[in-house]
Design a protein around this motif. Structure first.
Motif, PDB file in Angstrom:
ATOM      1  N   VAL A  99       0.863  -1.183   0.000  1.00  0.00           N
ATOM      2  CA  VAL A  99       0.000   0.000   0.000  1.00  0.00           C
ATOM      3  C   VAL A  99       0.901   1.236   0.000  1.00  0.00           C
ATOM      4  O   VAL A  99       1.519   1.545   1.023  1.00  0.00           O
ATOM      5  N   PRO A 100       1.019   1.915  -1.136  1.00  0.00           N
ATOM      6  CA  PRO A 100       1.886   3.095  -1.160  1.00  0.00           C
ATOM      7  C   PRO A 100       1.259   4.261  -0.388  1.00  0.00           C
ATOM      8  O   PRO A 100       0.080   4.550  -0.547  1.00  0.00           O
ATOM      9  N   MET A 101       2.040   4.876   0.457  1.00  0.00           N
ATOM     10  CA  MET A 101       1.596   6.031   1.242  1.00  0.00           C
ATOM     11  C   MET A 101       2.491   7.208   0.887  1.00  0.00           C
ATOM     12  O   MET A 101       3.713   7.103   0.985  1.00  0.00           O
ATOM     13  N   VAL A 102       1.872   8.305   0.508  1.00  0.00           N
ATOM     14  CA  VAL A 102       2.605   9.527   0.175  1.00  0.00           C
ATOM     15  C   VAL A 102       2.054  10.624   1.075  1.00  0.00           C
ATOM     16  O   VAL A 102       0.855  10.892   1.067  1.00  0.00           O
ATOM     17  N   LYS A 103       2.903  11.234   1.849  1.00  0.00           N
ATOM     18  CA  LYS A 103       2.487  12.205   2.857  1.00  0.00           C
ATOM     19  C   LYS A 103       1.626  13.324   2.264  1.00  0.00           C
ATOM     20  O   LYS A 103       2.088  14.083   1.410  1.00  0.00           O
ATOM     21  N   GLY A 104       0.378  13.379   2.722  1.00  0.00           N
ATOM     22  CA  GLY A 104      -0.502  14.486   2.404  1.00  0.00           C
ATOM     23  C   GLY A 104      -1.116  14.495   1.019  1.00  0.00           C
ATOM     24  O   GLY A 104      -1.791  15.449   0.670  1.00  0.00           O
ATOM     25  N   ARG A 105      -0.918  13.437   0.230  1.00  0.00           N
ATOM     26  CA  ARG A 105      -1.495  13.451  -1.114  1.00  0.00           C
ATOM     27  C   ARG A 105      -1.642  12.032  -1.641  1.00  0.00           C
ATOM     28  O   ARG A 105      -1.124  11.090  -1.068  1.00  0.00           O
ATOM     29  N   LEU A 106      -2.362  11.914  -2.722  1.00  0.00           N
ATOM     30  CA  LEU A 106      -2.494  10.645  -3.427  1.00  0.00           C
ATOM     31  C   LEU A 106      -1.644  10.687  -4.683  1.00  0.00           C
ATOM     32  O   LEU A 106      -1.561  11.704  -5.352  1.00  0.00           O
ATOM     33  N   ASP A 107      -1.024   9.580  -5.001  1.00  0.00           N
ATOM     34  CA  ASP A 107      -0.198   9.502  -6.198  1.00  0.00           C
ATOM     35  C   ASP A 107      -0.398   8.121  -6.815  1.00  0.00           C
ATOM     36  O   ASP A 107      -0.005   7.110  -6.238  1.00  0.00           O
ATOM     37  N   ARG A 108      -1.024   8.083  -7.974  1.00  0.00           N
ATOM     38  CA  ARG A 108      -1.333   6.834  -8.653  1.00  0.00           C
ATOM     39  C   ARG A 108      -0.076   6.020  -8.966  1.00  0.00           C
ATOM     40  O   ARG A 108      -0.101   4.803  -9.012  1.00  0.00           O
ATOM     41  N   LYS A 109       1.059   6.697  -9.155  1.00  0.00           N
ATOM     42  CA  LYS A 109       2.297   6.025  -9.556  1.00  0.00           C
ATOM     43  C   LYS A 109       3.205   5.667  -8.381  1.00  0.00           C
ATOM     44  O   LYS A 109       4.271   5.101  -8.574  1.00  0.00           O
ATOM     45  N   ALA A 110       2.785   5.984  -7.178  1.00  0.00           N
ATOM     46  CA  ALA A 110       3.626   5.713  -6.001  1.00  0.00           C
ATOM     47  C   ALA A 110       3.802   4.211  -5.801  1.00  0.00           C
ATOM     48  O   ALA A 110       2.947   3.416  -6.159  1.00  0.00           O
TER      49      ALA A 110
END
Length: 151
Positions: A99-110
């Motif tokens: 589960v990709p987690m990117v601080k404060g935002r969503l990123d489809r490519k994370a």
């Protein structure tokens, strides 16, 4: 997380330590809450404060607590001694997908190399043994194009 939960629950109170555009900005560990103030506390706490979040939430919640945490949260002699030995989660639901987690935002490519699980405590099942379960691959079925910012 709170935005999606509001589609399923009658009332959702959201807060965060930073202004991400949803919910109040406040420190959960500093704001006073009464015991049994809400049915559930469902959170993705900062990893370094997750144990304190769980302990506080077990007082605040009438029915249960669920945290989304890195799987390594289950490791640690200190956490075992100070939390799990006396208040183990009733369920550990391990994601089979990362589960990709990117601080404060969503990123489809994370992407990520970190494993996550939901840990759940039910107030009514305090004496039951923890049960491990797996969350099967589901990301593609659950994500919606509207979840992501345009561009």
């Amino acid at each position: 997380m709170a935005k999606v939960m509001s589609e399923y629950f009658g009332e959702v109170r959201a807060s965060d330590a930073y202004a991400y555009g949803y919910g109040n900005v406040r420190d959960y560990l500093e704001v006073p809450y009464e015991a049994n103030a809400v049915d559930w506390v469902i959170t993705n706490p900062p990893f370094r404060l997750a144990e304190e979040f769980v302990k506080r939430s077990l007082i605040v919640a009438r029915k249960g607590v669920a945290i989304l945490a890195r799987t390594v949260f289950l490791e640690s002699v200190g956490r075992y001694r100070d939390l799990f030995a006396t208040s183990p989660p009733i369920r550990v639901a391990q994601f089979t997908e990362r589960v990709p987690m990117v601080k404060g935002r969503l990123d489809r490519k994370a992407s990520t190399a970190t494993g996550y699980a939901w840990l759940v405590w039910l107030r009514s099942d305090q004496n039951d043994a923890p049960r491990l379960m797996w969350i099967p691959p589901c990301r593609k079925q659950l994500e919606r194009d509207a979840d992501y910012p345009p561009g």
